[in-house]
Design an enzyme around this catalytic site. Structure first.
Site, PDB file in Angstrom:
ATOM      1  N   GLU A 174       0.830  -1.198   0.000  1.00  0.00           N
ATOM      2  CA  GLU A 174       0.000   0.000   0.000  1.00  0.00           C
ATOM      3  C   GLU A 174       0.866   1.251   0.000  1.00  0.00           C
ATOM      4  O   GLU A 174       2.041   1.213   0.345  1.00  0.00           O
ATOM      5  CB  GLU A 174      -0.951   0.014   1.202  1.00  0.00           C
ATOM      6  CG  GLU A 174      -0.348  -0.444   2.530  1.00  0.00           C
ATOM      7  CD  GLU A 174       0.800   0.380   3.059  1.00  0.00           C
ATOM      8  OE1 GLU A 174       0.722   1.636   2.955  1.00  0.00           O
ATOM      9  OE2 GLU A 174       1.772  -0.196   3.569  1.00  0.00           O
ATOM     10  N   GLU A 318       4.442  -0.460   1.406  1.00  0.00           N
ATOM     11  CA  GLU A 318       4.621  -0.740  -0.028  1.00  0.00           C
ATOM     12  C   GLU A 318       4.585  -2.226  -0.358  1.00  0.00           C
ATOM     13  O   GLU A 318       4.596  -2.607  -1.519  1.00  0.00           O
ATOM     14  CB  GLU A 318       5.939  -0.154  -0.565  1.00  0.00           C
ATOM     15  CG  GLU A 318       6.095   1.341  -0.397  1.00  0.00           C
ATOM     16  CD  GLU A 318       7.407   1.860  -0.957  1.00  0.00           C
ATOM     17  OE1 GLU A 318       8.128   1.088  -1.645  1.00  0.00           O
ATOM     18  OE2 GLU A 318       7.740   3.031  -0.715  1.00  0.00           O
TER      19      GLU A 318
END
Length: 353
Positions: A174, A318
């Site tokens: 994310e 991430e």
């Protein structure tokens, strides 16, 4: 639970299979090693075999999906970085310059970035999927982060993203400034953890900023009373983020297709918490890759009874922790498939002694 959701959640089979589990355990225990000597790798090998219904699991075409979105609560000063960093970092990922790009290249993961709700119009790119629900969530200190229909739309979009991808392994990441705040709120609401215990420093808050963040989240949680009975979609709409919702939907779909799901850190963990609350059998398919430095992540993992593979004090997000753990998942499959047994190697086992 009463979710009153008009959309269709995918059916997810339990991986429970006593006969197959016994065969896998026998195979693991009779490798040329002392019982249990490979620790958590043995648990992962067993899990892989049960997911794939095979004594010789194979991993192919691994996918990395990063969901990006903005959050209205960023206006309350709960992050060390301005909201503009979300769109800037999405641009960095699409240019190949982020940490997740480095690790995806290293481990041969196909990378997709999904615009779940970035507060900017993003130019078309081959690796970008435009799934924007809105220009970021609303400020949940004042109103629900999203409507129920938006929460359902995000869950459904995550399922659709997953349906279009090949392979039998997927990792989720994310990007979204201030997204540790909705993750902490969902943790507090769904597990009963205190805001103080659920809330961490995110991207690097000092003591005064952390206290401010905790004060803001306490006010936000009080603004949205708990649903009775617990309504996971309602709580997601009130407290969550578009990337968290979309990731939860993708996890549910991946599990329904019997894929191995690599779960990253705190934000991905919050998505897993939502997914499990909606369809408990999703838990069978989740491999928890690391324990982050974020305070609430330890509580979240304990609630899910998850043993993470790594603890490196990561706090980047991430999906980086998921890809760093990937070689361990590969090793679990490889030792199960390639390591000699006592019998095949002509080595005496403990019983023979």
């Amino acid at each position: 639970m009463n979710n009153n959701t008009p959309f269709q959640l995918p059916a997810i089979e339990s991986t429970a299979d006593a006969s197959l589990q016994a065969r896998l355990r026998h195979k693991i225990d009779h490798k040329t090693k002392p019982l249990g000597a490979l620790g958590l790798l043995e648990d992962v090998a067993l899990q892989l075999g049960l997911i794939q219904r095979s004594e010789s699991p194979a991993l192919h075409h691994p996918q990395m999906v990063v969901f990006a979105a903005d959050h209205g609560i960023a206006a309350e000063g709960v992050s060390a970085y301005p909201q503009a960093v979300t769109v800037q970092m999405v641009g960095n990922m699409l240019a190949g310059g982020a940490a997740i790009n480095v690790f995806a290249r290293q481990h041969d993961f196909a990378l997709q970035v999904v615009d779940a709700g970035v507060a900017a119009e993003l130019p078309a790119h081959p690796q970008l999927q435009p799934r924007k629900i809105a220009m970021g969530t609303k400020n949940l200190c004042n109103e629900a982060a999203m409507s129920r229909l938006e929460a359902q739309a995000a869950l459904t979009a995550g399922m659709e993203v997953m349906q279009a991808l090949p392979g039998n392994v997927v990792a989720f990441g994310e990007m979204g400034i201030a997204n540790t705040s909705p993750a902490a709120l969902l943790l507090a609401r769904l597990t009963g953890a205190s805001i103080e215990d659920a809330t961490g420093r995110g991207t690097g808050l000092d003591d005064a900023q952390l206290l401010h963040k905790q004060t803001v989240l306490t006010r936000a949680l009080a603004r949205h009373p708990a649903t009775q009975p617990l309504d996971a979609v309602g709580e997601l709409a009130a407290l969550g983020g578009f990337e968290i919702a979309m990731m939860a939907g993708a996890m549910l779909q991946a599990a329904s297709e019997r894929r191995v799901v690599l779960v990253d850190g705190f934000i991905a963990g919050a998505a897993a918490l939502i997914a499990q609350t909606l369809v408990p059998t999703v838990r069978d398919y989740l491999v928890f890759c690391h324990r982050s430095a974020e305070t609430g992540h330890r509580l979240l993992l304990a609630h899910l009874q998850a043993k993470p593979l790594l603890e490196l004090d990561l706090r980047l997000g991430e999906g980086t922790g998921a890809l760093l753990a990937w070689p361990l998942v590969q090793s679990a499959a490889n030792f199960l498939n390639e390591m000699a047994s006592f019998e095949s190697a002509g080595v005496s086992d403990k019983g023979a002694a």
